[in-house]
Design a protein around this motif. Structure first.
Motif, PDB file in Angstrom:
ATOM      1  N   ARG A 110       8.217  53.823  48.563  1.00 32.95           N
ATOM      2  CA  ARG A 110       9.464  53.143  48.935  1.00 32.95           C
ATOM      3  C   ARG A 110      10.677  53.959  48.510  1.00 32.95           C
ATOM      4  N   HIS A 159      13.278  55.386  51.181  1.00 32.88           N
ATOM      5  CA  HIS A 159      14.640  54.846  51.155  1.00 32.88           C
ATOM      6  C   HIS A 159      15.674  55.954  50.941  1.00 32.88           C
ATOM      7  N   ASN A 160      15.374  56.864  50.046  1.00 36.02           N
ATOM      8  CA  ASN A 160      16.304  57.976  49.827  1.00 36.02           C
ATOM      9  C   ASN A 160      16.499  58.796  51.097  1.00 36.02           C
ATOM     10  N   ARG A 200      20.712  52.244  57.134  1.00 36.32           N
ATOM     11  CA  ARG A 200      20.651  51.199  56.119  1.00 36.32           C
ATOM     12  C   ARG A 200      19.691  50.068  56.482  1.00 36.32           C
ATOM     13  N   MET A 257      20.132  49.708  46.652  1.00 36.82           N
ATOM     14  CA  MET A 257      20.113  50.807  47.621  1.00 36.82           C
ATOM     15  C   MET A 257      21.012  50.520  48.822  1.00 36.82           C
ATOM     16  N   ILE A 292      20.073  48.623  51.317  1.00 38.39           N
ATOM     17  CA  ILE A 292      19.139  48.718  52.444  1.00 38.39           C
ATOM     18  C   ILE A 292      18.621  47.331  52.804  1.00 38.39           C
ATOM     19  N   GLN A 342      15.447  45.504  54.682  1.00 36.81           N
ATOM     20  CA  GLN A 342      14.088  45.658  55.211  1.00 36.81           C
ATOM     21  C   GLN A 342      13.786  44.518  56.171  1.00 36.81           C
TER      22      GLN A 342
END
Length: 253
Positions: A115, A119-120, A128, A165, A167, A169
């Motif tokens: 993950r 994500h990075n 995003r 982050m 982000i 999902q």
């Protein structure tokens, strides 16, 4: 694929997974689930009333099997046919977990490292939102895993916001059963890549999968009732946006 698209679109709308202008990364491991998700979202973007784009990302775990790593050549070719940008991310996660740390229970750490790396990579590309290939059966298995091994009613969420982050999902395959996904991947000729992970098929999840299969055979419709209960409790973030709760076809078929 039409049936998959129908379930995916319904799930996306029930949980408002897509907003106008979204760039959606798809984590493509090479398995049937992520490849089916990629193909479905690539097709959905061509006619969905809300405009969005899709990009595919593969995290190469650094598996070595007989001196050769996993070959994602055909995955790259699929992305080219779908006109989806494709990025392969190299890593040494396999080496770190199995050779250096020699983890006895590697799955949890592996998942965290995967993950983080994924994500990075998408954040660096200015993305995003990421779509993950968890499906109907995965959700039920996770519910039982949490109940049996943690003593709590829990499961991953259809939409998860990761504040640290920045982000989001999403899991558009939640209404699709594993059997439907498997048959669709075969019919569409999707290039499934063999996973040489030493822990594959030898986990607590596999034990739970076998148990649920046995129980569903003994008590027909069990999985459908469990999935319905997860939405009606509801588990955190599992209640559909407009409280739509019509019965779902068992196993998404």
């Amino acid at each position: 694929m039409d049936k998959i698209l129908s379930h995916v679109r319904r799930c996306v709308e029930d949980y408002e997974m897509i907003q106008p202008g979204d760039r959606i990364a798809v984590g493509v491991s090479g398995g049937k689930d992520s490849l089916t998700l990629l193909a479905a979202l690539a097709r959905l973007q061509t006619f969905y009333p809300i405009p969005f784009t899709v990009e595919a990302f593969t995290l190469d775990m650094g598996h070595v099997d007989g001196g050769a790593g996993m070959d994602f050549t055909q995955v790259a070719a699929l992305c080219e046919r779908l006109e989806v940008p494709y990025t392969q991310i190299p890593s040494e996660i396999h080496h770190i977990i199995f050779d250096l740390r020699r983890e006895k229970n590697p799955c949890s750490m592996c998942a965290k490292m995967r993950r983080g790396a994924l994500h990075n990579a998408i954040v660096q590309r200015g993305i995003r939102k990421i779509a993950l290939g968890h499906h109907y059966d995965d959700a039920i298995e996770t519910f039982f895993l949490s109940l049996f091994y943690e003593g709590r009613l829990s499961c991953f969420q259809p939409v998860t916001y990761l504040d640290r982050m920045g982000i989001c999902q999403i899991r558009p395959l939640l209404y699709c059963g594993e059997a439907l996904i498997r048959s669709t991947a075969e019919r569409e000729g999707l290039p499934v890549v063999f996973n040489p992970c030493p822990a594959d098929k030898n986990t607590k999840r596999e034990e739970i999968k076998t148990l649920i299969k046995t129980l569903d055979h003994q008590y027909p419709g069990l999985k459908g009732r469990v999935f319905g209960a997860m939405r009606r409790l509801p588990l955190p973030a599992w209640e559909p946006v407009e409280d739509r709760r019509p019965p779902l076809p068992d196993e998404g078929v």
